[in-house]
Design an enzyme around this catalytic site. Structure first.
Site, PDB file in Angstrom:
ATOM      1  N   ARG A 161      23.824  -7.771  45.516  1.00 33.53           N
ATOM      2  CA  ARG A 161      23.526  -6.350  45.258  1.00 33.53           C
ATOM      3  C   ARG A 161      22.123  -5.953  45.727  1.00 33.53           C
ATOM      4  O   ARG A 161      21.487  -5.059  45.166  1.00 33.53           O
ATOM      5  CB  ARG A 161      23.644  -6.027  43.766  1.00 33.53           C
ATOM      6  N   MET A 182      11.486   2.497  31.104  1.00 37.55           N
ATOM      7  CA  MET A 182      12.915   2.339  30.830  1.00 37.55           C
ATOM      8  C   MET A 182      13.429   0.887  30.735  1.00 37.55           C
ATOM      9  O   MET A 182      14.633   0.670  30.761  1.00 37.55           O
ATOM     10  CB  MET A 182      13.720   3.092  31.912  1.00 37.55           C
ATOM     11  N   GLU A 183      12.556  -0.085  30.643  1.00 39.37           N
ATOM     12  CA  GLU A 183      13.041  -1.488  30.697  1.00 39.37           C
ATOM     13  C   GLU A 183      12.465  -2.432  29.646  1.00 39.37           C
ATOM     14  O   GLU A 183      13.112  -3.423  29.288  1.00 39.37           O
ATOM     15  CB  GLU A 183      12.728  -2.097  32.088  1.00 39.37           C
ATOM     16  N   ARG A 200       9.977  -4.158  46.269  1.00 40.76           N
ATOM     17  CA  ARG A 200       8.630  -4.536  45.827  1.00 40.76           C
ATOM     18  C   ARG A 200       8.557  -6.042  45.609  1.00 40.76           C
ATOM     19  O   ARG A 200       7.504  -6.648  45.797  1.00 40.76           O
ATOM     20  CB  ARG A 200       8.264  -3.782  44.553  1.00 40.76           C
ATOM     21  N   SER A 227       2.225   6.428  36.427  1.00 42.42           N
ATOM     22  CA  SER A 227       2.507   7.057  37.723  1.00 42.42           C
ATOM     23  C   SER A 227       2.628   8.579  37.600  1.00 42.42           C
ATOM     24  O   SER A 227       2.552   9.294  38.594  1.00 42.42           O
ATOM     25  CB  SER A 227       3.813   6.506  38.293  1.00 42.42           C
ATOM     26  N   ASP A 228       2.838   9.060  36.374  1.00 44.50           N
ATOM     27  CA  ASP A 228       2.930  10.501  36.133  1.00 44.50           C
ATOM     28  C   ASP A 228       2.633  10.726  34.655  1.00 44.50           C
ATOM     29  O   ASP A 228       2.568   9.765  33.886  1.00 44.50           O
ATOM     30  CB  ASP A 228       4.328  11.029  36.490  1.00 44.50           C
ATOM     31  N   GLY A 240      10.581  -3.255  39.200  1.00 40.64           N
ATOM     32  CA  GLY A 240      11.897  -2.626  39.119  1.00 40.64           C
ATOM     33  C   GLY A 240      12.594  -2.647  40.472  1.00 40.64           C
ATOM     34  O   GLY A 240      13.776  -2.959  40.592  1.00 40.64           O
ATOM     35  N   ARG A 292       7.166  -8.233  33.516  1.00 42.12           N
ATOM     36  CA  ARG A 292       7.576  -7.006  34.216  1.00 42.12           C
ATOM     37  C   ARG A 292       6.340  -6.305  34.719  1.00 42.12           C
ATOM     38  O   ARG A 292       5.317  -6.235  34.014  1.00 42.12           O
ATOM     39  CB  ARG A 292       8.349  -6.100  33.239  1.00 42.12           C
ATOM     40  N   ARG A 341      -0.442   4.917  44.378  1.00 43.32           N
ATOM     41  CA  ARG A 341       0.623   4.115  43.767  1.00 43.32           C
ATOM     42  C   ARG A 341       0.517   2.657  44.202  1.00 43.32           C
ATOM     43  O   ARG A 341       0.642   1.747  43.405  1.00 43.32           O
ATOM     44  CB  ARG A 341       1.990   4.621  44.243  1.00 43.32           C
ATOM     45  N   SER A 400       6.212   1.115  36.498  1.00 46.59           N
ATOM     46  CA  SER A 400       5.483   2.367  36.320  1.00 46.59           C
ATOM     47  C   SER A 400       5.953   3.041  35.032  1.00 46.59           C
ATOM     48  O   SER A 400       7.016   2.715  34.499  1.00 46.59           O
ATOM     49  CB  SER A 400       5.695   3.284  37.515  1.00 46.59           C
TER      50      SER A 400
HETATM   51  N1  HPA Z   1      10.401   8.588  31.854  1.00 47.72           N
HETATM   52  C1  HPA Z   1      10.921   7.349  31.911  1.00 47.72           C
HETATM   53  N2  HPA Z   1      10.449   6.419  32.708  1.00 47.72           N
HETATM   54  C2  HPA Z   1       9.402   6.711  33.501  1.00 47.72           C
HETATM   55  C3  HPA Z   1       8.826   7.963  33.488  1.00 47.72           C
HETATM   56  C4  HPA Z   1       9.358   8.942  32.620  1.00 47.72           C
HETATM   57  O1  HPA Z   1       8.878  10.082  32.565  1.00 47.72           O
HETATM   58  N3  HPA Z   1       7.804   7.955  34.387  1.00 47.72           N
HETATM   59  C5  HPA Z   1       7.789   6.716  34.932  1.00 47.72           C
HETATM   60  N4  HPA Z   1       8.747   5.958  34.375  1.00 47.72           N
END
Ligand code: HPA
Length: 424
Positions: free
Chosen positions: A235, A372-373, A216, A395-396, A212, A279, A409, A282
């Site tokens: 950009r 999100m992708e 990176r 990542s979470d 993303g 892709r 990470r 995370s």
């Molecule tokens: N939501 C959307 N995308 C993410 C999240 C999340 O909680 N954590 C890492 N990417």
């Protein structure tokens, strides 16, 4: 009427009047001579222009050098050189050559899709240095390692520098090209740059790895690839092409969210010759048995996005990853002793959802994680008939405590990069 055609023996005298014939006559007898690329511009049976591409050796491969372009003084500034060059490029593509190199005015050659040869790691031969900018044009798709310093035919030698090339002829014809109608297809072919990507065709490998974050992409280029060359900075969405284990690969940022991934992956598939996008990103864990640092291979991607509506389908579409890439990804992970989970993920438009618990509904359907992708990437791949895969690191977790430290990470990120690069 002006016709671009192969030179005939009976044209030799006319060609002699237009341009330096000594070198041409020697080249005609050499092995580097390709009769199909010795072209004349014929205006009602009068030869008014001449072009010669000869073969040069680049890294062990037979490629092309623009040796001569010349236009009769009475017909200059009418776009004849342009017709000759475009005609020769079409023929060269048909003959299967991958690259053409030329020495001269960068501004002029840019109009024909040439870029500085260094972009492709093609170096200017020492004796050419004084003549201008050394440029190269990509003609046909290749994964071959074609780079290095072109080796010219024997007929070119150091004393001959002055005679070499039509740089001076070209300059005369450079300004007025409008008076001859050029088919719009040719005009379009001149540059493959888009509003978001300044790369020319051929600068991007068949496989692109997309994190993303563009920084990176830079990190991967600097730490994992050899000879990486940057192809995009528009950009700050940095993109690079280099070699991994001798195989050509590109890396480029996708940005965050489906609109951004949608733009970049669409252009890579449709404006460049990209076949595969991987892709690496995370994701937030959703299921109880998904933990921080787990690697997830997205078999499919659910979504709350409207992206799919553009296809006007008569039902709900299931965006899926490429089966071969999924199974190869699992194999690579096994070999490297890395555990991966394969399954459904969710691609959302909303990071900060007003009702965070809404994500429990995805979990209730066995969806492993949220990001999100991926859905946009998988849909673009399907629509273009190409391949895609998403590899994600947790990542979470949306419903469990804990967060990755920055070094964790980085390790997780490196694990994904290694899997992705092994798939190239
Ligand atoms: N939501 C959307 N995308 C993410 C999240 C999340 O909680 N954590 C890492 N990417």
């Amino acid at each position: 009427m002006i016709v671009i055609r192969k030179e005939r023996t009976t044209d030799h005298n006319a060609v002699r009047e237009i341009t330096d014939f000594r070198l041409i006559e020697e080249l005609r007898k050499s092995r580097s001579f390709i009769p199909e690329l010795s072209l004349v511009a014929d205006c009602d049976n009068k030869v008014i222009g001449y072009l010669l591409f000869v073969e040069v050796d680049i890294g062990g491969y037979k490629e092309l050098l623009l040796s001569h372009v010349a236009v009769h003084p009475d017909f200059q500034k009418k776009g004849i050189a342009r017709l000759l060059i475009n005609g020769a490029h079409d023929k060269a593509r048909e003959l299967g050559y991958h690259f053409a190199v030329a020495n001269g005015e960068a501004v002029f050659f840019k109009k024909f899709g040439y870029v500085p040869a260094m972009t492709y790691d093609i170096e200017q031969p020492v004796f050419e240095k004084e003549n201008g900018v050394y440029m190269a044009k990509y003609l046909n798709f290749t994964e071959l390692p074609i780079f290095g310093t072109p080796v010219y035919p024997r007929e070119y030698n150091m004393d001959r520098v002055e005679e070499i090339h039509a740089a001076s002829d070209l300059k005369k014809d450079e300004n007025v090209i409008k008076s001859v109608k050029v088919p719009s297809k040719e005009v379009k072919n001149m540059s493959s740059a888009t509003p978001h990507n300044e790369a020319e065709l051929g600068m991007i490998a068949a496989t692109v790895i997309m994190p993303g974050d563009p920084l990176r992409a830079k990190y991967i280029a600097e730490n994992f690839l050899s000879g990486a060359v940057q192809f995009n900075a528009v950009r700050n969405m940095f993109g690079y092409t280099g070699l991994y284990n001798g195989r050509r690969v590109s890396v480029m940022g996708s940005g965050m969210g489906m609109p951004s991934m949608g733009i970049y992956s669409y252009e890579l598939y449709n404006n460049y010759d990209v076949e595969t996008i991987i892709r690496i990103g995370s994701a937030g864990g959703l299921l109880d048995d998904i933990n921080l640092r787990d690697v997830v291979i997205a078999q499919a991607a659910c979504t709350d996005s409207n992206y799919v509506y553009q296809y006007d389908l008569p039902g709900n579409y299931a965006p899926i990853g490429d089966f071969d890439l999924i199974s190869q990804g699992v194999e690579v992970a096994k070999k490297e002793n890395k555990k991966v989970r394969v399954g459904n993920v969710a691609s959302t438009d909303i990071f900060y959802n007003n009702y965070p618990d809404v994500n429990k509904k995805w979990a209730s359907m066995g969806v492993l994680c949220i990001e999100m992708e991926t859905a946009a990437l998988y849909m673009n791949a399907a629509a273009a008939g190409k391949k895609a895969l998403s590899i994600l690191t947790i990542s979470d977790h949306l419903f469990k405590e804990g967060e990755l430290s920055s070094s964790e990470r980085q390790t997780g990120f490196n694990d994904m990069i290694k899997i992705a690069l092994e798939l190239v």
